[in-house]
Structures are given as structure tokens and as C-alpha cells.
Design a protein around this motif. Structure first.
Motif, PDB file in Angstrom:
ATOM      1  N   ALA A 153       0.821  -1.094  -0.129  1.00 13.43           N
ATOM      2  CA  ALA A 153      -0.094   0.020  -0.050  1.00 13.43           C
ATOM      3  C   ALA A 153       0.807   1.252  -0.063  1.00 13.43           C
ATOM      4  CB  ALA A 153      -0.939   0.023   1.184  1.00 13.43           C
ATOM      5  N   ALA A 154       0.740   2.033  -1.144  1.00 12.44           N
ATOM      6  CA  ALA A 154       1.440   3.394  -1.121  1.00 12.44           C
ATOM      7  C   ALA A 154       0.746   4.201  -0.041  1.00 12.44           C
ATOM      8  CB  ALA A 154       1.626   3.754  -2.445  1.00 12.44           C
ATOM      9  N   GLN A 155      -0.403   4.323   0.042  1.00 11.29           N
ATOM     10  CA  GLN A 155      -0.907   5.039   1.198  1.00 11.29           C
ATOM     11  C   GLN A 155      -1.587   4.320   2.247  1.00 11.29           C
ATOM     12  OE1 GLN A 155      -4.283   7.435  -0.750  1.00 11.29           O
ATOM     13  NE2 GLN A 155      -4.707   8.671   1.112  1.00 11.29           N
ATOM     14  N   ARG A 156      -0.800   4.511   3.411  1.00  9.73           N
ATOM     15  CA  ARG A 156      -1.029   3.634   4.584  1.00  9.73           C
ATOM     16  C   ARG A 156      -2.097   4.153   5.412  1.00  9.73           C
ATOM     17  NH1 ARG A 156       4.654   3.476   3.527  1.00  9.73           N
ATOM     18  NH2 ARG A 156       5.150   1.611   2.441  1.00  9.73           N
ATOM     19  N   THR A 157      -2.685   5.465   5.370  1.00  9.78           N
ATOM     20  CA  THR A 157      -3.508   6.318   6.170  1.00  9.78           C
ATOM     21  C   THR A 157      -4.535   6.878   5.267  1.00  9.78           C
ATOM     22  OG1 THR A 157      -2.216   7.935   6.314  1.00  9.78           O
ATOM     23  CG2 THR A 157      -1.983   6.308   8.336  1.00  9.78           C
ATOM     24  N   GLU A 158      -5.561   6.973   5.438  1.00  7.51           N
ATOM     25  CA  GLU A 158      -6.607   7.614   4.560  1.00  7.51           C
ATOM     26  C   GLU A 158      -7.572   8.603   5.633  1.00  7.51           C
ATOM     27  OE1 GLU A 158      -9.196   4.876   3.087  1.00  7.51           O
ATOM     28  OE2 GLU A 158      -7.643   3.934   1.824  1.00  7.51           O
ATOM     29  N   ASP A 159      -7.901   9.741   5.044  1.00  7.98           N
ATOM     30  CA  ASP A 159      -8.660  10.876   5.711  1.00  7.98           C
ATOM     31  C   ASP A 159      -9.979   9.996   6.366  1.00  7.98           C
ATOM     32  OD1 ASP A 159      -6.989  12.597   4.743  1.00  7.98           O
ATOM     33  OD2 ASP A 159      -8.105  13.317   3.274  1.00  7.98           O
ATOM     34  N   GLY A 160      -9.992  10.622   7.856  1.00 14.81           N
ATOM     35  CA  GLY A 160     -11.123   9.834   8.552  1.00 14.81           C
ATOM     36  C   GLY A 160     -11.148   8.628   9.030  1.00 14.81           C
ATOM     37  N   ASP A 161      -9.792   8.162   8.939  1.00 17.57           N
ATOM     38  CA  ASP A 161      -9.392   6.734   9.635  1.00 17.57           C
ATOM     39  C   ASP A 161      -9.666   6.705  11.038  1.00 17.57           C
ATOM     40  OD1 ASP A 161      -8.844   4.786   7.871  1.00 17.57           O
ATOM     41  OD2 ASP A 161      -6.590   5.004   8.070  1.00 17.57           O
ATOM     42  N   ASP A 162     -10.162   5.635  11.408  1.00 16.70           N
ATOM     43  CA  ASP A 162     -10.277   5.367  12.816  1.00 16.70           C
ATOM     44  C   ASP A 162      -9.810   3.918  13.064  1.00 16.70           C
ATOM     45  OD1 ASP A 162     -12.057   3.526  11.622  1.00 16.70           O
ATOM     46  OD2 ASP A 162     -14.015   4.252  12.728  1.00 16.70           O
ATOM     47  N   TRP A 163      -9.629   3.486  14.326  1.00 12.86           N
ATOM     48  CA  TRP A 163      -8.889   2.348  14.546  1.00 12.86           C
ATOM     49  C   TRP A 163      -9.307   1.026  13.747  1.00 12.86           C
ATOM     50  CZ3 TRP A 163      -9.446  -2.758  16.437  1.00 12.86           C
ATOM     51  CH2 TRP A 163      -8.248  -3.420  16.648  1.00 12.86           C
ATOM     52  N   ALA A 164     -10.533   0.894  13.835  1.00 14.08           N
ATOM     53  CA  ALA A 164     -11.300  -0.170  12.864  1.00 14.08           C
ATOM     54  C   ALA A 164     -10.886  -0.134  11.640  1.00 14.08           C
ATOM     55  CB  ALA A 164     -12.996  -0.270  13.302  1.00 14.08           C
ATOM     56  N   SER A 165     -11.156   0.912  10.719  1.00 14.75           N
ATOM     57  CA  SER A 165     -11.084   0.923   9.297  1.00 14.75           C
ATOM     58  C   SER A 165      -9.589   0.692   9.083  1.00 14.75           C
ATOM     59  CB  SER A 165     -11.481   2.157   8.954  1.00 14.75           C
ATOM     60  OG  SER A 165     -10.805   3.291   9.229  1.00 14.75           O
ATOM     61  N   PHE A 166      -8.708   1.048   9.787  1.00 15.48           N
ATOM     62  CA  PHE A 166      -7.045   1.128   9.540  1.00 15.48           C
ATOM     63  C   PHE A 166      -6.801  -0.441   9.769  1.00 15.48           C
ATOM     64  CE2 PHE A 166      -2.831   0.728  11.219  1.00 15.48           C
ATOM     65  CZ  PHE A 166      -2.095   1.254  10.192  1.00 15.48           C
ATOM     66  N   TYR A 167      -7.401  -1.132  10.855  1.00 16.84           N
ATOM     67  CA  TYR A 167      -7.025  -2.518  11.059  1.00 16.84           C
ATOM     68  C   TYR A 167      -7.577  -3.319  10.145  1.00 16.84           C
ATOM     69  CZ  TYR A 167      -6.776  -6.880  13.244  1.00 16.84           C
ATOM     70  OH  TYR A 167      -6.432  -8.577  13.651  1.00 16.84           O
ATOM     71  N   ALA A 168      -8.763  -3.149   9.548  1.00 16.26           N
ATOM     72  CA  ALA A 168      -9.200  -3.839   8.607  1.00 16.26           C
ATOM     73  C   ALA A 168      -8.470  -3.833   7.275  1.00 16.26           C
ATOM     74  CB  ALA A 168     -10.733  -3.307   8.160  1.00 16.26           C
ATOM     75  N   ARG A 169      -7.891  -2.645   6.831  1.00 13.38           N
ATOM     76  CA  ARG A 169      -7.156  -2.286   5.725  1.00 13.38           C
ATOM     77  C   ARG A 169      -5.693  -3.119   5.819  1.00 13.38           C
ATOM     78  NH1 ARG A 169      -7.659   2.420   5.636  1.00 13.38           N
ATOM     79  NH2 ARG A 169      -5.722   3.221   6.451  1.00 13.38           N
ATOM     80  N   TRP A 170      -5.214  -3.008   7.196  1.00 15.51           N
ATOM     81  CA  TRP A 170      -3.973  -3.831   7.654  1.00 15.51           C
ATOM     82  C   TRP A 170      -4.021  -5.073   7.330  1.00 15.51           C
ATOM     83  CZ3 TRP A 170      -3.014  -7.191  11.343  1.00 15.51           C
ATOM     84  CH2 TRP A 170      -1.607  -7.360  11.532  1.00 15.51           C
ATOM     85  N   GLU A 171      -5.061  -5.758   8.087  1.00 18.01           N
ATOM     86  CA  GLU A 171      -5.239  -7.148   7.912  1.00 18.01           C
ATOM     87  C   GLU A 171      -5.460  -7.597   6.236  1.00 18.01           C
ATOM     88  OE1 GLU A 171      -7.901 -10.686  10.103  1.00 18.01           O
ATOM     89  OE2 GLU A 171      -9.024  -8.722   9.532  1.00 18.01           O
TER      90      GLU A 171
END
Length: 279
Positions: A153-171
């Protein structure tokens, strides 16, 4: 975590990376003399002897992947959908009934040369560690989950990220890299004999008997990293704003408020004194 591991010190990580880069410098002409103790290659090899565990290597690798700059906006080429390359690989592999050489025949032609070189180099390192997972305690599944987001992933974070959305993308990124890792093992097995710890990972590929099957992802292998229930506790703290000066009350206002105050005491021992002060 051990305080002397490279994984706990960014300064030590940068030192190890710098020594590695220096060791890649063009070598001097070959002579019959042994390398000097101050040569970059000797210094780097000496430093490696002090690594404590595979977690050191994983931490340094993650640091490098966080700072790498891929050609294009995302891994796999300039696509509007950053996971288009994987979706095409996943669907084509399934349509062809998961051929052993799917990695080289289906995935490799889709990737730009620089991206492919980075992917193969990373997977070679993962395979080297996973082949000795009994001794080092880190499996290929664990390591691919650890670095999947940073590699793919070139973009590791996104606007409006919370813990749940980041973890889902990480997994999701970790499971995609795990799938590619397993596909490469199968591809290598068609050309050479692989270590037992790697060949047993793909013995039941594509894991169609898994308890849960998610659309667009390879089912979880039996030897994949385990999942545990966890409690997510979120604590919010409002930090004081030191840039805004605190309003100061005028001394007369403080006196006026004090005079209006009432003495609250069951015994009333200070009532007479306070009445005298107010008069």
C-alpha cells in the motif's frame, strides 16, 4: 520487549541500514590481502552478529518499506483501483483451478519490473525466516501480516481513519501478501525441492475446507496466524491549549465574588468572622 533489540531503537535501526548501504559501495580491485577490519563489509557483518532475534530483522525491514518510494501511485502500477492487480490474479488463479505456477504465469506479467523485484526480494527474506520457524518463532504468515501494508500500500492512512478501518485495511493487505507468499512457494516447488517447513504450508492449498471463506481473499490456511478475541478500549483526553492565554479575572471581581460567598459550616464557628469581614 528486550531493550537491546534493534526493534526497540530507531537509532540502531538507522545505523544498521546505513552500514548496509555502505557495504554495497563498489569494492576495490581484488588483491591477495584480507579485508581490513575497517572495511564497510566487515563492519556490517560484525554488526549483524549482535542482532538478537528475527524481530530485529522485521523491524528494520518495516522501517525500510515505510520509506521506500514506489514507481507510480500504488503497488502494481497506475490503476484507479490499488488492488486491481491482486483481484485479477485471484480470479484468474481460481478460474484455472489454482495451477502450481500461478505466481510466475499469472502474477509476474502484471507487475512493473521494479515492483516485482521488490516483491521477490522481500518474499525471499520471508521464506528464509519461515523455513526455520521452529527455532526463531516467527512464521511466514506472521511476517507477511506484519509487513503487508507497508509493502503493498502506497497510502497507509486515509482521511477519516479510525482504529477499526485502519485495522481492516492492515489485515487485508497482510492476507494478500500471505496469499502471494504461499503462491510463490508452490511456484518454487515446481523447479526445486523446498524445505519441509515451507512445503507443509501449501500442502492443503487453496484451503477450500476452511471454516470461513471471504470473497476476494484466499481462505485462511490452517497454519496461518491465530485470531483471538480482544477488547478495544478507547480513551480520549483533551490536551490543554497552551497557545491561548487563560483569561485573568480582575482583582475587584475576585473580591466581589468572595464577598457574595456564604460560609457553609455546621458549627458556624467562622460565621461571625466572615460577617465582620464583609462589613
Amino acid at each position: 520487549m528486550h531493550p537491546h533489540w534493534y526493534s526497540t531503537s530507531p537509532d540502531l535501526q538507522r545505523r544498521l541500514i546505513s552500514l548496509f548501504i555502505l557495504s554495497l559501495a563498489p569494492k576495490s580491485p581484488i588483491t591477495t590481502l584480507s579485508p581490513t577490519p575497517s572495511s564497510p563489509q566487515i563492519i556490517f557483518n560484525t554488526e549483524l552478529e549482535y542482532t538478537r532475534s528475527p524481530h530485529d530483522i522485521a523491524a528494520v525491514l518495516r522501517w525500510a518499506l515505510r520509506h521506500v518510494r514506489l514507481e507510480g501511485d500504488s503497488f502494481g502500477g497506475p490503476n484507479t483501483n490499488p488492488w486491481q492487480w491482486y483481484t485479477a490474479f485471484y480470479e484468474t488463479e481460481r478460474e484455472k483451478h489454482h495451477p502450481p505456477s500461478a505466481f510466475s504465469e499469472i502474477l509476474v506479467p502484471q507487475l512493473p519490473p521494479a515492483h516485482l523485484q521488490l516483491l521477490v526480494s522481500t518474499l525471499e527474506l520471508v521464506s528464509s525466516l519461515a523455513a526455520h520457524s521452529e527455532r526463531n518463532g516467527i512464521s511466514g504468515s506472521k511476517l507477511t501480516k506484519f509487513i503487508g501494508l507497508w509493502l503493498l500500500a502506497a497510502q497507509r492512512t486515509e482521511d477519516g481513519d479510525d482504529w477499526a478501518s485502519f485495522y481492516a485495511r492492515w489485515e487485508r493487505a497482510g492476507r494478500i501478501l500471505e496469499h502471494i507468499f504461499l503462491a510463490q512457494i508452490r511456484d518454487e516447488m515446481t523447479r526445486k525441492k523446498m524445505p519441509l517447513r515451507l512445503s507443509e504450508l501449501v500442502a492443503s492449498y487453496p484451503y477450500t475446507r476452511a471454516s470461513t471463506i471471504e470473497e476476494g481473499l484466499l481462505p485462511r490456511p490452517r497454519l496461518s496466524s491465530r485470531r483471538y478475541d480482544a477488547l478495544h478500549v478507547r480513551v480520549e483526553t483533551q490536551l490543554p491549549d497552551f497557545t491561548t492565554p487563560r483569561p485573568k479575572q480582575h482583582p475587584l471581581r475576585i473580591i466581589a465574588d468572595a464577598i457574595k460567598a456564604e460560609v457553609i459550616s455546621q458549627s458556624g464557628q467562622y460565621q461571625d468572622i466572615w460577617d465582620a469581614i464583609k462589613r
